[in-house]
Write a protein that holds these residues in place. Structure first.
Motif, short mmCIF file in Angstrom:
data_model
loop_
_atom_site.label_atom_id
_atom_site.label_comp_id
_atom_site.label_asym_id
_atom_site.label_seq_id
_atom_site.Cartn_x
_atom_site.Cartn_y
_atom_site.Cartn_z
N ASP A 1 4.81 -2.70 2.44
CA ASP A 1 4.29 -1.52 1.79
C ASP A 1 3.70 -1.97 0.45
O ASP A 1 4.43 -2.21 -0.51
CB ASP A 1 5.46 -0.55 1.61
N GLN B 1 2.15 -0.67 -1.92
CA GLN B 1 2.38 0.12 -3.13
C GLN B 1 3.75 -0.18 -3.73
O GLN B 1 3.89 -0.34 -4.95
CB GLN B 1 2.27 1.60 -2.78
N ALA B 2 4.74 -0.28 -2.87
CA ALA B 2 6.09 -0.53 -3.37
C ALA B 2 6.22 -1.94 -3.92
O ALA B 2 6.95 -2.18 -4.87
CB ALA B 2 7.11 -0.32 -2.26
N LEU B 3 5.46 -2.86 -3.31
CA LEU B 3 5.59 -4.26 -3.71
C LEU B 3 4.84 -4.56 -5.00
O LEU B 3 5.06 -5.58 -5.62
CB LEU B 3 5.06 -5.16 -2.60
N ASP B 4 3.93 -3.67 -5.35
CA ASP B 4 3.09 -3.93 -6.50
C ASP B 4 3.81 -3.53 -7.77
O ASP B 4 4.00 -2.36 -8.05
CB ASP B 4 1.78 -3.14 -6.35
N LEU B 5 4.22 -4.53 -8.53
CA LEU B 5 4.97 -4.23 -9.74
C LEU B 5 4.08 -4.26 -10.98
O LEU B 5 4.54 -3.99 -12.07
CB LEU B 5 6.09 -5.25 -9.92
N THR B 6 2.81 -4.59 -10.80
CA THR B 6 1.96 -4.74 -11.98
C THR B 6 1.91 -3.46 -12.80
O THR B 6 1.90 -3.49 -14.02
CB THR B 6 0.54 -5.16 -11.58
N LEU C 1 4.17 -1.10 -13.18
CA LEU C 1 5.39 -0.95 -13.97
C LEU C 1 5.35 -1.89 -15.16
O LEU C 1 5.64 -1.50 -16.28
CB LEU C 1 6.62 -1.25 -13.10
#
Lengths: 373, 358
Positions: free
Chosen positions: A93, A95-100, A102
């Motif tokens: 997923d 979106q969930a994996l994208d921490l940039t 945050l």
């Protein structure tokens, strides 16, 4: 008797002994015939412990046997090793994996380690911040419950205490004789009435099914503007959770609280759905019309309005809303099916006869637009 | 492939035993609390970046730090409240961590658990901290008042002797939906669970779960109390539906067996109260979804309301390592991001995907 044998041979498999199993039980034939899941679980535990030797095939066979008898048994859950980011690849997923996001929004503010938020209140406003008083010192004693029998004893104690409690709380329950004027002089009608009210309130509270005293708004005077959005979002989430749990009145309160912090069409739309569930159609219609006046393309609002009118036996209006919904969103199966039903029935039957049909179809499609966002 | 996946974002080896971990609210940083081999304690700060986890700073303290919470601080200040092996409760400003801004020797022995409410915009009413200790006491603190706790919940034997208290392992705040209402749940080593009502200062409910209660958590602190999850030493966790109390049977309870070992912790997803994670003794992490029954209340034989419990569905399970996962925390800011510490002296950042689809 010169032999010095130890009294008991040390067991080779403590688990086998603890479960009172025999080595003979650990056999394809015996396991294949066994229908007792508890027994199979014990066997599996022994096999997995490898105390009698490691037989991967027999373990698998036993697992298969348990799966056949009870596919959801907890012993069958196998904790797979956790995946790393590389293992997931594109299937994850994104979106969930994208921490940039945050990291950018919260961590890039160059400070030593914690980013600063804007100050919560500016100048004069600070004096008006609500300060809740410090609690008065109190102590509470409780006995530890030792075991089940103690618990039952405590329960019994409570039960026997309850009736005496009631009489204890109302010592004036004794009837005052009509001739006993001095007692009547002391009798404070208002106080007694208040007591009755309080008792009533207490009883209500005991029956906890709703939230008593939940405010319909959130205090935000002392909050920074950047804090308002998360607060509104959290109140909305609480509303959605209450809705899913079937506590519609509570959901309504939380949507109102969310709206008191920040206006949002999504929340109003959700509130309309709660109103529909509570059969408050007038409020629902006014909410939905408000949404359409701001966003005439809101398919969900159109579908909900259509449903309300279908429920209220006003097919012409219902058809109108379902038509505009299906124009905006041709793939909407709900609108298409409702239209089919409504147009099929409308010309051939009078409105009164058609009544039950609307209701039935409305009920059928109800859950389809229930999805709250 | 539509169910949530748990993905290990980063694994960091530590040179000390970690006891607790917490995200610093509205940041991409988290703290790990623990004890070093030489008998001192530490507060470690890490920062998550898009592809990595960076160590920011280590603060060494005289005693091992057992537990911590940000629950009673404002979003601007973000002060960390901790409990240590010596029974001291301290509040730290992480920007200037040399001396605590609040310090009190609250307990005679180790503080096992700490929780806060009234801060971070979660929970109505005054900010308060609760601590539970091996000395058997549960104490309630107001950070604005030093020296004395505002309330003490002490165990007492039948003859009034308070010396023989049970070991309190876990405490949790709940029911803080108005400025007056507030509850504390406490779990003890003998399996007792007690629910203290702070408005009336009474024991509202108690039960014995037969096994030591490792962790308690309300599904949300700031709503009319809805569900309470208790995890125990021997494989089981219990979900109590707190909405309906029946005089005879108490709260409706769902008991589940999981993990095949001690269940060390249970944490509800901040964005959805019906999804929670449990951490097991063999390094496993389970993700659960609670489903409500069609009707949460029915009538018993005496026409009194009685709660109906739903079911818990195992959504996903993974093994993070060979040693127990003793602490776990969901990020309040990014759905699905979590941090977990294990007894193998490690800290792991985990990402759970597709949580909005369950």
């Amino acid at each position: 008797m010169g032999l010095n044998l130890p009294e008991k041979m040390p067991s080779e498999s403590p688990l086998l002994e603890a479960y009172q199993l025999l080595v003979e039980d650990l056999d394809y034939g015996a396991i294949g015939k066994c229908t007792d899941v508890a027994m199979l679980v014990k066997i599996l535990r022994v096999l997995r412990s490898a105390q009698v030797g490691y037989y991967p095939d027999l373990i698998e066979f036993t697992e298969e046997r348990i799966r056949m008898l009870n596919p959801k048994h907890i012993i069958l859950t196998k904790d797979d090793n956790v995946w790393s980011r590389e293992d997931v690849g594109e299937s994850g997923d994104a979106q969930a994996l994208d921490l940039t996001d945050l990291c950018r929004s919260t961590a890039s503010l160059g400070l030593d380690h914690i980013p600063d938020l804007e100050p919560s209140c500016s100048g004069t406003n600070c004096d008006e911040v609500v300060m809740y008083p410090i609690r008065k010192r109190a102590a509470m004693h409780c006995e530890p419950l030792k075991n089940e029998s103690d618990l039952n004893a405590a329960k019994r104690k409570n039960e026997t205490e309850q009736p005496s409690d009631c009489s204890h709380g109302h010592p004036k329950n004794k009837r005052i004789k009509s001739s006993d004027f001095t007692s009547w002089d002391k009798y404070d009608v208002h106080a007694e009435l208040l007591k009755i009210d309080e008792k009533h309130d207490e009883e209500k509270r005991d029956r906890v099914t709703g939230c008593h005293g939940l405010a319909e708004f959130v205090r935000i005077d002392d909050k920074a503007t950047s804090e308002k959005e998360p607060i509104a979002l959290r109140e909305k989430e609480k509303g959605n959770e209450a809705y899913r749990a079937g506590d519609y009145n509570e959901a309504l309160s939380y949507f109102n609280r969310s709206l008191s912090v920040q206006m949002s069409l999504v929340v109003i739309n959700n509130r309309a759905q709660v109103y529909i569930k509570l059969k408050k159609f007038a409020e629902a219609v006014s909410d939905l019309k408000y949404i359409l006046s701001n966003d005439s393309q809101n398919v969900k609002a159109l579908l909900r309005l259509g449903t309300i009118y279908a429920e209220q036996k006003e097919p012409e209006k219902a058809v109108q809303y379902f038509k505009s919904a299906s124009q905006l969103c041709p793939e909407s199966k709900v609108a298409a099916r409702m239209l089919e039903r409504l147009t099929e029935q409308a010309p051939t039957t009078t409105r009164d006869e058609a009544g039950p049909v609307w209701r039935c179809s409305a009920k059928k499609k109800g859950p389809l637009i229930e999805v709250i966002e | 492939m539509d169910k949530p996946q748990m993905i290990l974002h980063q694994y960091n080896q530590l040179n000390y035993t970690a006891y607790d971990c917490k995200w610093i609210p509205s940041s991409a940083k988290f703290v790990v609390l623990g004890g070093l081999a030489r008998g001192t304690g530490c507060i470690d700060i890490f920062e998550v970046t898009a592809n990595d986890v960076k160590h920011v700073k280590q603060i060494e303290k005289s005693k091992p730090v057992k537990c911590g919470t940000f629950g009673a601080t404002s979003l601007q200040q973000r002060h960390l409240a901790t409990g240590d092996f010596d029974g001291r409760m301290c509040i730290w400003n992480l920007e200037q961590p040399d001396i605590p801004i609040y310090q009190v020797k609250g307990h005679k022995e180790i503080i096992n658990a700490i929780d806060g409410v009234g801060g971070l915009n979660i929970g109505e009413g005054a900010p308060e901290i609760v601590t539970g200790s091996r000395d058997g006491l549960v104490k309630l603190w107001d950070p604005r008042q030093t020296v004395d706790p505002v309330a003490v919940m002490s165990p007492m034997n039948v003859d009034g002797d308070t010396s023989n208290g049970r070991d309190c392992w876990t405490v949790a705040f709940g029911n803080a939906y108005t400025p007056e209402e507030r509850c504390v749940a406490a779990g003890y080593d003998n399996g007792d669970v007690k629910l203290f009502d702070l408005r009336t200062m009474t024991v509202r409910w108690e039960a014995n779960l037969k096994n030591g209660v490792c962790h308690l958590e309300f599904d949300r602190k700031d709503i009319c109390m809805n569900k309470l999850v208790a995890t125990t030493l021997e494989q089981k966790f219990h979900i109590f539906d707190l909405r309906t109390h029946n005089e005879k049977t108490g709260f409706a309870t769902l008991s589940m067996k999981a993990h095949d070992s001690t269940i060390w912790a249970c944490r509800h997803l901040p964005q959805n109260r019906d999804v929670f994670a449990t951490c097991g003794g063999e390094g496993s992490l389970h993700l659960w979804k609670y489903n409500y029954p069609a009707s949460r209340v029915k009538e018993d034989g005496d026409k009194k309301p009685i709660g109906v419990v739903g079911n818990a569905e195992l959504v996903q399970d993974v093994k993070l390592g060979g040693q127990p996962i003793n602490a776990f925390d969901w990020s309040p800011d990014k759905q699905g991001l979590a941090v977990a510490t294990g007894f193998d002296q490690s800290v792991r950042v985990v990402i759970v995907t597709k949580l909005n689809r369950i």
